[in-house]
Motif scaffolding. Structure first.
Motif, PDB file in Angstrom:
ATOM      1  N   ALA A  30       0.843  -1.197   0.000  1.00 55.45           N
ATOM      2  CA  ALA A  30       0.000   0.000   0.000  1.00 55.45           C
ATOM      3  C   ALA A  30       0.881   1.252   0.000  1.00 55.45           C
ATOM      4  CB  ALA A  30      -0.912   0.007   1.219  1.00 55.45           C
ATOM      5  N   ILE A  31       0.498   2.235  -0.820  1.00 52.78           N
ATOM      6  CA  ILE A  31       1.279   3.461  -0.959  1.00 52.78           C
ATOM      7  C   ILE A  31       0.557   4.606  -0.274  1.00 52.78           C
ATOM      8  CG2 ILE A  31       2.184   5.147  -2.609  1.00 52.78           C
ATOM      9  CD1 ILE A  31       2.498   2.802  -4.588  1.00 52.78           C
ATOM     10  N   TYR A  32       1.300   5.331   0.568  1.00 51.06           N
ATOM     11  CA  TYR A  32       0.758   6.484   1.279  1.00 51.06           C
ATOM     12  C   TYR A  32       1.588   7.720   0.934  1.00 51.06           C
ATOM     13  CZ  TYR A  32      -1.716   2.967   4.001  1.00 51.06           C
ATOM     14  OH  TYR A  32      -2.521   1.914   4.376  1.00 51.06           O
ATOM     15  N   TRP A  33       0.947   8.872   1.099  1.00 55.22           N
ATOM     16  CA  TRP A  33       1.603  10.139   0.793  1.00 55.22           C
ATOM     17  C   TRP A  33       1.933  10.876   2.080  1.00 55.22           C
ATOM     18  CZ3 TRP A  33       2.927  11.394  -4.190  1.00 55.22           C
ATOM     19  CH2 TRP A  33       2.375  10.585  -5.182  1.00 55.22           C
ATOM     20  N   TYR A  34       3.090  11.532   2.107  1.00 56.63           N
ATOM     21  CA  TYR A  34       3.584  12.156   3.324  1.00 56.63           C
ATOM     22  C   TYR A  34       3.957  13.616   3.078  1.00 56.63           C
ATOM     23  CZ  TYR A  34       3.884   7.399   5.109  1.00 56.63           C
ATOM     24  OH  TYR A  34       3.575   6.118   5.507  1.00 56.63           O
ATOM     25  N   SER A  35       3.739  14.408   4.119  1.00 54.90           N
ATOM     26  CA  SER A  35       4.154  15.810   4.122  1.00 54.90           C
ATOM     27  C   SER A  35       4.622  16.143   5.532  1.00 54.90           C
ATOM     28  CB  SER A  35       2.994  16.729   3.708  1.00 54.90           C
ATOM     29  OG  SER A  35       3.383  18.085   3.765  1.00 54.90           O
ATOM     30  N   PRO A  36       5.877  15.775   5.869  1.00 52.65           N
ATOM     31  CA  PRO A  36       6.342  15.912   7.252  1.00 52.65           C
ATOM     32  C   PRO A  36       6.427  17.363   7.717  1.00 52.65           C
ATOM     33  CG  PRO A  36       8.135  15.253   5.804  1.00 52.65           C
ATOM     34  CD  PRO A  36       6.896  15.183   4.994  1.00 52.65           C
ATOM     35  N   ASN A  37       6.241  17.531   8.998  1.00 47.17           N
ATOM     36  CA  ASN A  37       6.384  18.840   9.634  1.00 47.17           C
ATOM     37  C   ASN A  37       7.119  18.634  10.964  1.00 47.17           C
ATOM     38  OD1 ASN A  37       6.144  21.553  10.179  1.00 47.17           O
ATOM     39  ND2 ASN A  37       4.073  21.386  11.039  1.00 47.17           N
ATOM     40  N   PRO A  38       8.370  19.093  11.047  1.00 51.41           N
ATOM     41  CA  PRO A  38       9.121  19.918  10.090  1.00 51.41           C
ATOM     42  C   PRO A  38       9.627  19.108   8.908  1.00 51.41           C
ATOM     43  CG  PRO A  38      10.505  19.390  11.956  1.00 51.41           C
ATOM     44  CD  PRO A  38       9.137  18.859  12.300  1.00 51.41           C
ATOM     45  N   ARG A  39      10.169  19.824   7.928  1.00 54.99           N
ATOM     46  CA  ARG A  39      10.707  19.206   6.710  1.00 54.99           C
ATOM     47  C   ARG A  39      12.224  19.354   6.714  1.00 54.99           C
ATOM     48  NH1 ARG A  39       7.342  17.550   2.232  1.00 54.99           N
ATOM     49  NH2 ARG A  39       8.681  17.018   0.479  1.00 54.99           N
TER      50      ARG A  39
END
Length: 208
Positions: free
Chosen positions: A26-35
């Protein structure tokens, strides 16, 4: 989702997100904070790496075996279980490579691929994805040449996603997600090209 295509990846990067696969595919999308990002202009090789660079222990090539680098990055690692690089991700990024967006920097010794890294280039941004090493310093030397290419081609932003010990040694810093997204949009407006033609010139330069 278990399948992605090149449009998915490009649209994701442009909007500050990136894909990773779980053990079940399964593929998930990420947008970490902080980057995590690595400042390009201030990068310098470590003192311990400079003798390796000066001796030209490795032969460096660009985009010669992109899939080989991805498969090297997907292999098992010490103290880590599993991999986020699934067959679907390999297929999608290899297609992206054929379209001219994804690139690899490769270290060879005695004709064998022994380390390298890959990522995606969109205008003034290089999105670093992963690296691997089968011999000591192989990935470090590949990263050094990546940084030289980005400097010579006047790239604006190098995204490294998450902070970890590996990127920290190269000077990675963390910034708030909102700040990253602002930098991203500005850098995407800057027309740049990942031109590997300067590699021959770079090989003549002493590391500073």
């Amino acid at each position: 989702m278990t399948e992605i295509n090149t449009d998915d990846i490009l649209n994701g990067y442009i909007n500050g997100i990136f894909p990773m696969a779980e053990s079940d595919g399964a593929i998930y999308w990420y947008s970490p904070n902080p980057r995590a990002v690595i400042p390009i202009d201030t990068y310098k090789p470590s003192k311990s790496l400079r003798p390796v660079l000066n001796k030209k222990y490795f032969e460096i090539k660009i985009d010669t075996d992109f899939e080989g680098v991805m498969r090297g990055c997907s292999g098992p690692r010490v103290n880590e279980q599993g991999t986020w690089i699934s067959e679907s991700i390999i297929a999608a990024y290899t297609s992206l490579h054929r379209l001219g967006y994804a690139h690899s920097v490769e270290s060879y010794r005695e004709g064998k691929l022994v380390g390298g890294l890959y990522g995606v280039s969109i205008n003034g941004v290089f999105f670093g994805e992963s690296m691997f090493s089968r011999e000591s310093n192989a990935s470090k030397v590949a990263f050094h040449y990546l940084m030289q290419l980005l400097k010579f081609n006047h790239f604006v932003l190098l995204d490294t996603q998450f902070m970890n010990d590996n990127v920290l040694r190269y000077g990675a810093i963390e910034i708030p997600r909102d700040e990253y997204l602002d930098l991203l949009q500005k850098a995407l407006k800057v027309k740049r090209r990942f031109d590997a033609g300067v590699l021959a010139d770079l090989s003549l330069h002493k590391p500073s």
